[in-house]
Write a protein that holds these residues in place. Structure first.
Motif, mmCIF file in Angstrom:
data_model
loop_
_atom_site.group_PDB
_atom_site.id
_atom_site.type_symbol
_atom_site.label_atom_id
_atom_site.label_comp_id
_atom_site.label_asym_id
_atom_site.label_seq_id
_atom_site.Cartn_x
_atom_site.Cartn_y
_atom_site.Cartn_z
ATOM 1 N N LYS A 11 -20.321 -1.851 0.562
ATOM 2 C CA LYS A 11 -19.562 -2.187 1.762
ATOM 3 C C LYS A 11 -18.317 -2.995 1.411
ATOM 4 O O LYS A 11 -17.241 -2.749 1.949
ATOM 5 C CB LYS A 11 -20.447 -2.966 2.733
ATOM 6 N N GLU A 12 -18.443 -3.953 0.494
ATOM 7 C CA GLU A 12 -17.296 -4.767 0.088
ATOM 8 C C GLU A 12 -16.238 -3.904 -0.602
ATOM 9 O O GLU A 12 -15.038 -4.083 -0.370
ATOM 10 C CB GLU A 12 -17.745 -5.880 -0.854
ATOM 11 N N LYS A 13 -16.675 -2.966 -1.412
ATOM 12 C CA LYS A 13 -15.733 -2.064 -2.087
ATOM 13 C C LYS A 13 -14.986 -1.207 -1.072
ATOM 14 O O LYS A 13 -13.771 -1.013 -1.174
ATOM 15 C CB LYS A 13 -16.468 -1.165 -3.074
ATOM 16 N N LEU A 14 -15.715 -0.696 -0.085
ATOM 17 C CA LEU A 14 -15.089 0.128 0.948
ATOM 18 C C LEU A 14 -14.113 -0.682 1.790
ATOM 19 O O LEU A 14 -13.043 -0.192 2.155
ATOM 20 C CB LEU A 14 -16.153 0.770 1.838
ATOM 21 N N GLN A 15 -14.461 -1.937 2.083
ATOM 22 C CA GLN A 15 -13.571 -2.773 2.872
ATOM 23 C C GLN A 15 -12.276 -3.064 2.121
ATOM 24 O O GLN A 15 -11.200 -3.068 2.717
ATOM 25 C CB GLN A 15 -14.269 -4.078 3.247
ATOM 26 N N GLU A 16 -12.364 -3.280 0.821
ATOM 27 C CA GLU A 16 -11.154 -3.507 0.029
ATOM 28 C C GLU A 16 -10.275 -2.259 0.009
ATOM 29 O O GLU A 16 -9.053 -2.345 0.133
ATOM 30 C CB GLU A 16 -11.518 -3.914 -1.396
ATOM 31 N N ALA A 17 -10.902 -1.088 -0.168
ATOM 32 C CA ALA A 17 -10.142 0.157 -0.186
ATOM 33 C C ALA A 17 -9.478 0.392 1.168
ATOM 34 O O ALA A 17 -8.329 0.847 1.237
ATOM 35 C CB ALA A 17 -11.065 1.326 -0.537
ATOM 36 N N TYR A 18 -10.186 0.061 2.250
ATOM 37 C CA TYR A 18 -9.653 0.215 3.607
ATOM 38 C C TYR A 18 -8.421 -0.660 3.811
ATOM 39 O O TYR A 18 -7.383 -0.193 4.279
ATOM 40 C CB TYR A 18 -10.748 -0.136 4.613
ATOM 41 N N LYS A 19 -8.515 -1.918 3.400
ATOM 42 C CA LYS A 19 -7.383 -2.838 3.552
ATOM 43 C C LYS A 19 -6.191 -2.373 2.720
ATOM 44 O O LYS A 19 -5.042 -2.443 3.165
ATOM 45 C CB LYS A 19 -7.787 -4.250 3.129
ATOM 46 N N LYS A 20 -6.463 -1.895 1.522
ATOM 47 C CA LYS A 20 -5.391 -1.434 0.640
ATOM 48 C C LYS A 20 -4.679 -0.223 1.244
ATOM 49 O O LYS A 20 -3.451 -0.154 1.258
ATOM 50 C CB LYS A 20 -5.964 -1.090 -0.730
ATOM 51 N N LEU A 21 -5.448 0.728 1.759
ATOM 52 C CA LEU A 21 -4.847 1.913 2.374
ATOM 53 C C LEU A 21 -4.025 1.551 3.605
ATOM 54 O O LEU A 21 -2.953 2.112 3.821
ATOM 55 C CB LEU A 21 -5.930 2.925 2.750
ATOM 56 N N LEU A 22 -4.515 0.622 4.399
ATOM 57 C CA LEU A 22 -3.767 0.223 5.589
ATOM 58 C C LEU A 22 -2.437 -0.426 5.222
ATOM 59 O O LEU A 22 -1.412 -0.137 5.846
ATOM 60 C CB LEU A 22 -4.585 -0.737 6.452
ATOM 61 N N SER A 23 -2.455 -1.273 4.212
ATOM 62 C CA SER A 23 -1.205 -1.932 3.833
ATOM 63 C C SER A 23 -0.212 -0.936 3.239
ATOM 64 O O SER A 23 0.978 -0.999 3.527
ATOM 65 C CB SER A 23 -1.471 -3.077 2.863
ATOM 66 N N GLU A 24 -0.697 0.000 2.433
ATOM 67 C CA GLU A 24 0.197 1.014 1.872
ATOM 68 C C GLU A 24 0.739 1.936 2.962
ATOM 69 O O GLU A 24 1.903 2.322 2.927
ATOM 70 C CB GLU A 24 -0.528 1.828 0.807
ATOM 71 N N ALA A 25 -0.104 2.277 3.916
ATOM 72 C CA ALA A 25 0.336 3.132 5.015
ATOM 73 C C ALA A 25 1.407 2.431 5.843
ATOM 74 O O ALA A 25 2.375 3.056 6.282
ATOM 75 C CB ALA A 25 -0.843 3.522 5.893
ATOM 76 N N HIS A 26 1.247 1.144 6.037
ATOM 77 C CA HIS A 26 2.244 0.389 6.803
ATOM 78 C C HIS A 26 3.589 0.378 6.074
ATOM 79 O O HIS A 26 4.646 0.561 6.684
ATOM 80 C CB HIS A 26 1.767 -1.035 7.042
ATOM 81 N N LYS A 27 3.545 0.189 4.771
ATOM 82 C CA LYS A 27 4.785 0.201 3.986
ATOM 83 C C LYS A 27 5.451 1.577 4.032
ATOM 84 O O LYS A 27 6.675 1.679 4.151
ATOM 85 C CB LYS A 27 4.498 -0.182 2.540
ATOM 86 N N LEU A 28 4.644 2.628 3.925
ATOM 87 C CA LEU A 28 5.201 3.980 3.933
ATOM 88 C C LEU A 28 5.704 4.399 5.312
ATOM 89 O O LEU A 28 6.558 5.280 5.409
ATOM 90 C CB LEU A 28 4.153 4.989 3.471
ATOM 91 N N SER A 29 5.173 3.791 6.351
ATOM 92 C CA SER A 29 5.561 4.202 7.701
ATOM 93 C C SER A 29 7.043 3.980 7.963
ATOM 94 O O SER A 29 7.614 4.600 8.849
ATOM 95 C CB SER A 29 4.721 3.467 8.746
ATOM 96 N N HIS A 30 7.665 3.113 7.192
ATOM 97 C CA HIS A 30 9.092 2.858 7.377
ATOM 98 C C HIS A 30 9.961 3.936 6.729
ATOM 99 O O HIS A 30 11.102 4.130 7.141
ATOM 100 C CB HIS A 30 9.469 1.489 6.790
ATOM 101 N N SER A 31 9.406 4.638 5.718
ATOM 102 C CA SER A 31 10.230 5.618 5.016
ATOM 103 C C SER A 31 9.677 7.041 5.123
ATOM 104 O O SER A 31 10.442 7.984 5.304
ATOM 105 C CB SER A 31 10.368 5.241 3.537
#
Length: 53
Positions: A11-31
């Motif tokens: 569960k902790e591994k999945l939560q870290e992957a989830y947070k990482k994907l969300l932050s990368e998606a937010h950065k990419l949403s601008h470009s």
């Protein structure tokens, strides 16, 4: 210090992957909106796995 060698749970591994994907998606949403949407879809799949656990 005692938690230094503690193994992460699935569960902790999945939560870290989830947070990482969300932050990368937010950065990419601008470009690159389509790539950001794909990352958001992946993050939602991880969120479903977390809920099952």
């Amino acid at each position: 210090m005692f938690g230094l060698f503690k193994k992460k749970t699935e569960k902790e591994k999945l939560q870290e992957a989830y947070k990482k994907l969300l932050s990368e998606a937010h950065k990419l949403s601008h470009s690159n909106r389509t790539a950001a949407d794909k990352m958001m879809a992946e993050a939602e799949e991880i969120a479903k796995k977390i809920e099952k656990l």
